[in-house]
Design an enzyme around this catalytic site. Structure first.
Site: not given
Ligand code: BGC
Length: 753
Positions: A261
């Site tokens: 993530d």
């Molecule tokens: C989120 C993800 C997301 C990623 C990219 C993160 O903060 O938890 O779900 O895909 O950011 O935007």
């Protein structure tokens, strides 16, 4: 002549050279291509493909003709482009998308076939936008109604989630776009998502929190998975020996890429050894902040390369990561069989509309206030619409799932469009009025995308309520669109809700209106349950989710009887927080207890396997609306459940049950089958969902529905053997159309042979 001879020689040379390029030969087995490409890559090239080079892309291998790899959120539409190395909008004019209903709504359809269509349509949009991986779907279990991201997920039940996630992944990947299923795992609340260390029993982990992911990997064959921010067994889930190496890769045989993530990697050694394959978003807080040009400083970047050169690591782990990345390239960017992409096609809107239509849940309909049928008012009628959520755009906000929708039809607009349509029965005789009722979030901006709506209203809450009440007195119907929105501490990433109550004085507004108008309809817009202390005073209640581009049309169709609602709840709608297991053990169970130094907060899932209806069943609590509940404008009778066998030796069972539409209009119902283990050596839930089917019936029509289950449906996770176990003995199957409305049952036995 000389020139022709030379050209011929070149051509022959090119052909034989191409023949050697096994990795480019699509007729060859993908593993052979991977190995061929791997051995051609330099150390620097290998390092380049395992970490980001911009906010949402990683490098390909230019020298070998492999393009850059682009990912994007997910999961409800393709997120608009941000600048290469900044979070600001890139300002493209071709990145407005179709916003599909949020995944809570998709789950509420109980229609796996719709999930496939959803994934497919999203895949076509992604292809048009040049994205090879969609960061979705999100399938974390709804553990508490306070969870800020529940709206992005598929509810509380592992079986329903599993059945809905598999076709989404298959639909998306059928067009050559990888699904990155998220957030693996135990990311069930938001507030301290970077610091939470989840403590959970092995049984709860395997029975509740993992089945959706397992199904996505084993059945859906997802090509990607995203590690979650939080910790489990004291290791961050983006590089976690137990969840990634042991469970995901070893036990489930996952052969795709583990993506961190954004900002979820924290340590070089763990990033190298504990299962992470692609690192994204390091030096960001996950969403908004970011250090510029930090890519060389990533764990899986220069420092890893240096450590390899210095002999600290061999290339064993690196090659394994690169193999997975290459496999993903061949499945996506390098796949020449991919179809064309389309953006905002009529089919995509149709898919969005169908999912919305089928997911809206009629929670309550005392005295059949709904549908509002103009035919019953030949002299004309007045409908008053109340509430900010009747006019507010909901596709902007909520965190990383925020979208730039090509259009979003608000509930008020949708009603207006339907009432003014040429085929509307009492055209011209139905009047629509609006009162704001409350002011909530007027900002309309997320990450540089603005709705362009001016929602400012400086009147006092009392004045707003007084206006709505005055107008309600003379209306034939009042439809209040309230609920939550996508701002912080509501249905939004990064924080959890602070209470289950409706914000912005809405309880007062709703009760004041219900007193003066007996035909009051409340439509709740949210991805989470809200407490409804006035539930008994308001005859009709509809759960309207976040429905995306076609929101207003879908809601108007249900309210005006053009579409018979058939959504069923994918979670238990508690009367209040005390009915929820996660909130029954003090702060140790939610939100957790900080360790000394305040760096890590331990959150112990003390309710264990008793999540959602498993908890209310065990505690004999009556929620406001049960899991699986959903009404219709017609009625159904479910009867005559029979099992084709009384005994099973392999655990496989087939059940048949009859369902009749006993009302007077076409409608769909969800036939749900729950299993109870009568006697077991471990404590088991009162019942668990193990099969379902949605069927559409004409008035008077009867259909026989076949439902099948397998040994897993009878099993629990045995902590002694670390495996699934079904104990021989008696089981009960119950069938109905809600977890609290099971109208027939049959016994059967699992016998040892
Ligand atoms: C989120 C993800 C997301 C990623 C990219 C993160 O903060 O938890 O779900 O895909 O950011 O935007």
């Amino acid at each position: 002549m000389k020139k022709i001879f030379f050209v011929c020689l070149m051509a022959i040379g090119a052909v034989s050279y191409a023949q050697k390029l096994v990795y480019l030969d699509e007729s060859k087995d993908i593993e052979e291509r991977v190995e061929d490409a791997l051995k051609r890559m330099t150390l620097a090239e290998k390092i380049d493909v395992i970490h980001a080079q911009s906010k949402f892309s990683s490098a390909g291998v230019k020298r070998l003709g492999m393009p850059d790899f682009w990912t994007d959120d997910g999961p409800h539409g393709v997120r608009p482009d941000v600048l290469w190395d900044e979070w600001e909008q890139a300002g493209q004019s071709n990145d407005s998308c179709v916003a599909f209903p949020a995944l809570t709504c998709l789950a509420a359809t109980w229609q796996p076939a719709f999930s496939y269509m959803y994934g497919y349509a999203l895949g076509e949009e992604a292809l048009y936008r040049g994205k090879s991986m969609i960061l979705g779907p999100g399938i974390n279990i709804y553990r508490t109604p306070l969870g800020g991201r529940n709206f992005e997920y598929m509810g509380e039940d592992p079986y329903l989630t599993s059945r809905m996630v598999v076709p989404y992944v298959q639909g998306l990947q059928s067009v050559g776009v990888a699904s990155c299923v998220k957030h693996y795992c135990l990311n069930n609340d938001e507030e301290y998502r970077h610091q939470v260390n989840v403590i959970v029993s092995d049984r709860a982990l395997h029975e509740i929190y993992l089945p959706g992911f397992e199904a996505a990997i084993k059945e859906g064959k997802a090509w990607g998975i995203m590690g979650a921010y939080n910790l489990y067994k004291n290791e961050h889930n983006c590089h976690n020996q137990y969840t990634l190496n042991k469970i995901l890769k070893q036990d489930w045989g996952f052969d795709g890429v583990v993506v961190s993530d954004w900002g979820g990697a924290h340590d070089l050694d763990q990033a190298v050894k504990n299962g992470l394959d692609m690192e994204f978003g390091t030096w960001t807080n996950g969403l908004s902040e970011g250090a510029s040009n930090a890519y060389d400083m990533y764990y899986l970047s220069k420092q890893y390369q240096k450590a390899i050169v210095e002999g600290k690591y061999t290339t064993k782990e690196l090659d394994e990561k690169v193999r997975r990345v290459l496999r993903t390239f061949f499945r996506t960017t390098m796949n020449k069989q991919k179809p064309y992409g389309f953006l905002c096609s009529e089919q995509h809107y149709q898919t969005a509309r169908m999912v919305a239509h089928e997911g809206i849940v009629l929670l309550q309909n005392e005295g059949n206030v709904l549908p509002i049928l103009p035919e019953l008012h030949p002299e004309g009628m007045k409908i008053l619409v109340v509430g900010e959520n009747a006019i507010k755009m909901m596709t902007v906000g909520g965190g990383s799932s925020s979208l730039k929708a090509q259009h979003e039809i608000s509930p008020l607009q949708g009603l207006k469009m339907r009432i003014e349509a040429s085929d509307f029965p009492s055209k011209g005789r139905v009047s629509l009025d609006y009162a704001r009722g409350y002011v909530g979030d007027t900002s309309g901006n997320y990450n540089g995308v603005t709705t362009g709506q001016d929602l400012k209203d400086d009147r006092s809450p009392e004045a707003l309520i007084a206006e709505a009440v005055e107008k309600a007195k003379t209306a034939d119907y009042v439809i209040i669109f309230g609920g939550l929105n996508k701002s912080n501490y509501q249905d939004c990433e990064g924080h959890d809700r602070k209470t289950m109550d409706l914000p912005y004085n809405q309880d007062k507004l709703i009760t004041s209106i219900a007193v003066v108008n007996k035909n009051t309809v409340y439509v709740n817009i949210s991805g989470n349950a809200v407490s409804m202390p006035w539930r008994k005073q308001v005859p009709a209640i509809v759960q309207g989710w976040f429905l995306g581009s076609e929101s207003g049309i879908a809601l108007a169709d249900v309210l005006l009887g053009r579409n018979n609602p058939s959504g069923h709840l994918p979670f238990t709608w508690y009367e209040s927080l005390d009915q929820c297991g996660a909130h029954s053990f003090g702060e140790a169970a939610f939100p957790g207890i900080w360790r000394e130094g305040k760096k890590i907060i331990d959150e112990e899932y003390k309710e264990g396997i008793y999540v959602g209806y498993r908890w209310t069943d065990k505690q004999k609590l009556k929620p406001a609306f049960a899991f699986g509940h959903g009404l219709s404008y017609t009625t159904f009778k479910i009867s005559n459940l029979r099992a084709t066998l009384n005994d099973t030796t392999d655990g496989n069972m087939t059940f048949k049950v009859d369902i009749t539409n006993t009302g007077n209009c076409l409608g769909s119902d969800v036939v749900q089958l729950y299993i109870t283990d009568v006697k077991c050596s471990v404590d088991r839930p009162v019942k668990e969902l193990k099969a379902f089917k949605k069927v559409m019936l004409k008035p008077g029509e009867t259909q026989t529905v076949t439902l099948t289950t397998d040994k897993r449906a009878l099993s629990f996770w045995d902590e002694q053997t670390n495996d699934w176990k079904a104990e021989p003995g008696e089981f009960i199957a119950q069938v109905g159309d809600a977890s609290d409305k099971l109208t027939c049952k049959v016994k059967f036995r699992l016998v040892e042979y």
